[in-house]
Design an enzyme around this catalytic site. Structure first.
Site, PDB file in Angstrom:
ATOM      1  N   PRO A 170      -0.375  -7.878   9.876  1.00 48.38           N
ATOM      2  CA  PRO A 170       0.415  -6.639   9.890  1.00 48.38           C
ATOM      3  C   PRO A 170       0.648  -6.166   8.462  1.00 48.38           C
ATOM      4  O   PRO A 170       0.771  -6.973   7.535  1.00 48.38           O
ATOM      5  CB  PRO A 170       1.728  -7.055  10.558  1.00 48.38           C
ATOM      6  CG  PRO A 170       1.819  -8.529  10.350  1.00 48.38           C
ATOM      7  CD  PRO A 170       0.415  -9.045  10.324  1.00 48.38           C
ATOM      8  N   LYS A 171       0.676  -4.875   8.272  1.00 46.49           N
ATOM      9  CA  LYS A 171       0.935  -4.297   6.949  1.00 46.49           C
ATOM     10  C   LYS A 171       2.450  -4.111   6.830  1.00 46.49           C
ATOM     11  O   LYS A 171       3.019  -3.119   7.266  1.00 46.49           O
ATOM     12  CB  LYS A 171       0.195  -2.971   6.819  1.00 46.49           C
ATOM     13  CG  LYS A 171       0.296  -2.323   5.456  1.00 46.49           C
ATOM     14  CD  LYS A 171      -0.624  -1.096   5.427  1.00 46.49           C
ATOM     15  CE  LYS A 171      -0.472  -0.351   4.132  1.00 46.49           C
ATOM     16  NZ  LYS A 171       0.881   0.233   3.996  1.00 46.49           N
ATOM     17  N   VAL A 172       3.095  -5.093   6.249  1.00 52.91           N
ATOM     18  CA  VAL A 172       4.553  -5.118   6.191  1.00 52.91           C
ATOM     19  C   VAL A 172       5.060  -4.009   5.269  1.00 52.91           C
ATOM     20  O   VAL A 172       4.546  -3.797   4.173  1.00 52.91           O
ATOM     21  CB  VAL A 172       5.046  -6.499   5.718  1.00 52.91           C
ATOM     22  CG1 VAL A 172       6.564  -6.502   5.597  1.00 52.91           C
ATOM     23  CG2 VAL A 172       4.588  -7.586   6.688  1.00 52.91           C
TER      24      VAL A 172
ATOM     25  N   THR B 291       0.814  -1.210   0.000  1.00 52.35           N
ATOM     26  CA  THR B 291       0.000   0.000   0.000  1.00 52.35           C
ATOM     27  C   THR B 291       0.846   1.259   0.000  1.00 52.35           C
ATOM     28  O   THR B 291       0.397   2.301   0.418  1.00 52.35           O
ATOM     29  CB  THR B 291      -0.927   0.010   1.228  1.00 52.35           C
ATOM     30  OG1 THR B 291      -0.135  -0.114   2.386  1.00 52.35           O
ATOM     31  CG2 THR B 291      -1.909  -1.118   1.153  1.00 52.35           C
TER      32      THR B 291
END
Length: 561
Positions: free
Chosen positions: A127-129, A4
């Protein structure tokens, strides 16, 4: 983890809480609006090209996101007809993705998250790595292709680099055709996002993959988090089990079922404040069931959303530059900002630290700056992000005009230093006058009652009672407080009127004896070097300071007689 960041910016939809455009729109004429929108758009295009084509990140991702939000807001405010920029126009490669990379909606706040969760089931959280997105293509279990995200439809060939990265399996246990999408990240030991931020981890990976060759040591520092298996089972639990069987343990370890907002907030906080092997910038919310891969598009779908961590850095617009001049003549530029939120604080003013730093940064009204919290409490200026197209003219004080012996009266240009002198005089390190502070002095100056540093010593009740804000009782209270100054000892008075530091020097209670000391005599005192001796001599010989001593003598203050 779903990519993202800028690797997929064209597919991001910012879900913002009620913007209230009218209140956030700048008050600009059409020509200025056009030039400012164009300037910001060109700056963003430069960042995009540097990142996607050269693998160099010139700006933190959260600042980039905020800059894009601001550009979108300005466009909606003024309906400026500049062509829409494509942030990925230099990222497109020759290789088509077998399944497009989708984008992701970014949820701005608690209300947006609750709204997205409402009415949905079979929910999961990861989690958004903070890494770079990749497609891995396996035929009969063997890696045959690695493709950068590019524009979501086509990307660059990263296969040769992927061959060197141990985290990328070259052969899967099952001899099947498999398509995986995931995040290549920089390995970190016990990384706590809340304490350390992203430490440029994603940029390191992006920079390495933009090269033709990488060393074995560099390749070993890159990890892989697989966040989707487009041609895998329809059921999320089965997909996770399958990924685990392939050797992608992290996918199962960091993906959890989700029932409600409270759980989402708890996981987000947990991953933000506890050790992880990678940097993150939020969490990903996803539905387990999603359409078949044949229907995926390079745009934000309905089944995935991102909830980012609180901003570590905020993008703030400078509204005004004020020059605060302290009692010693030090000039400190203070920036007035359009208020921004950082953690649980609203920041509307920030110091540049020094005039020299402000001159180096050349910050003007309309510029966009990066702001963070030092020690999680004190607003800190991190730098200039972008500049206003029209550079505002400013009246800038000259450093040579202000020093320890300047501004003993409230003359034009001296307002700031003179008021600082009064604040010091009445403060704890000065005369410690009860209830007397900057507000008191401002009122007296603004009403013409004070022009010089000691004019307050001759004020009477009749003069005070007619000043707006001073009633009968408050006037009497102020006079009582001012009267206590007469009881202060000689050395307290010296400090109050601005005596430079005296180290361990002997200070007899006699003005004339001190005023008669030469530089050599001062230097003979303990703790007094050549520079300090010269400052002390200059202080006692200054005509304005001598005039103050005469006023204090006339008021029968001890030591000045």
């Amino acid at each position: 983890m779903l990519p993202t960041f800028r690797l997929m910016t064209c597919a991001i939809v910012f879900v913002l809480p009620g913007l209230g455009h009218a209140s956030q729109c700048p008050d600009w004429p059409a020509a200025k609006a056009r030039s400012e929108v164009t300037a910001l758009q060109q700056q963003i295009a430069e960042w995009d090209d540097s990142y996607h084509r050269q693998g160099i990140s010139q700006i933190a991702d959260e600042l980039y996101d905020q800059a894009r939000q601001k550009l979108n807001l300005w466009r909606s405010c003024f309906a400026v007809s500049t062509p829409e920029s494509d942030p990925l126009k230099t990222a497109v490669g020759p290789l088509p993705h077998p399944v497009p990379h989708t984008g992701v909606n970014k949820l701005a706040d608690e209300g947006s998250v609750k709204g997205w969760l409402k009415g949905r089931n079979d929910l999961w959280i990861q989690p958004k790595v903070d890494g770079v997105a990749v497609t891995l293509v396996y035929e009969k279990g063997r890696l045959v292709q690695a493709i950068s995200r590019g524009d979501g439809r086509k990307g660059q060939d990263w296969t040769s680099q992927a061959r060197l990265i141990k985290a990328i399996a070259q052969q899967l246990p099952q001899a099947e055709s498999t398509i995986l999408q995931g995040e290549l990240y920089w390995r970190l030991d016990d990384h706590i996002q809340a304490a350390s931020g992203s430490v440029n981890a994603r940029s390191k990976v992006a920079g390495l993959l933009a090269r033709q060759t990488i060393s074995p040591q560099q390749a070993d520092a890159i990890g892989l988090f697989v966040w989707d298996w487009p041609n895998g089972p329809a059921d999320m639990a089965q997909r996770l089990a399958g990924l685990q069987a392939m050797g992608f343990e992290d996918s199962a370890a960091y993906t959890h079922p989700l029932e409600n907002y409270v759980q989402a907030a708890r996981w987000r906080e947990h991953w933000y404040r506890n050790p992880l092997p990678f940097a993150t910038d939020g969490v990903i919310l996803r539905q387990g069931q999603r359409p078949p891969a044949q229907r995926w598009q390079a745009s934000a779908p309905y089944w995935i959303a991102a909830w980012k961590h609180p901003y570590a850095q905020a993008l703030a617009e400078v509204r005004k530059v004020n020059f605060k001049i302290g009692r010693s003549g030090r000039i400190t530029p203070v920036l007035e900002l359009t208020p921004v939120r950082l953690d649980d604080r609203t920041v509307s003013r920030i110091s540049t630290g020094s005039l020299q730093r402000w001159q180096t940064l050349d910050i003007r009204p309309g510029d966009q700056i990066a702001v963070s919290l030092a020690g999680l409490t004190i607003p800190r200026l991190d730098g200039v992000v972008s500049r206003a197209a029209e550079r505002a003219d400013m009246i800038i004080p000259r450093a040579d005009d202000f020093h320890e012996l300047s501004c003993w009266q409230a003359t034009p240009g001296c307002e700031s230093q003179f008021r600082a002198r009064l604040a010091w005089l009445s403060g704890k390190k000065g005369l410690a006058l009860p209830g007397v502070g900057p507000g008191t002095w401002n009122t007296l100056i603004d009403n013409g009652q004070i022009m010089g540093l000691l004019d307050w010593m001759t004020l009477n009740h009749a003069e005070l009672v007619n000043i707006p804000g001073f009633a009968e009782r408050s006037s009497a209270k102020l006079l009582d407080s001012l009267q206590t100054a007469r009881e202060r000892p000689f050395q307290t008075w010296l400090k109050a009127i601005g005596l430079p530091p005296t180290g361990g020097a002997r200070l007899p209670d006699n003005w004339h004896e001190l005023a008669g000391r030469s530089v050599e005599q001062w230097q003979a005192e303990p703790g007094i070097g050549p520079g300090r001796a010269a400052r002390l001599r200059a202080f006692f010989q200054d005509p304005q300071v001598q005039a103050l001593s005469q006023q204090l003598q006339a008021q029968s203050i001890s030591g000045f007689k």
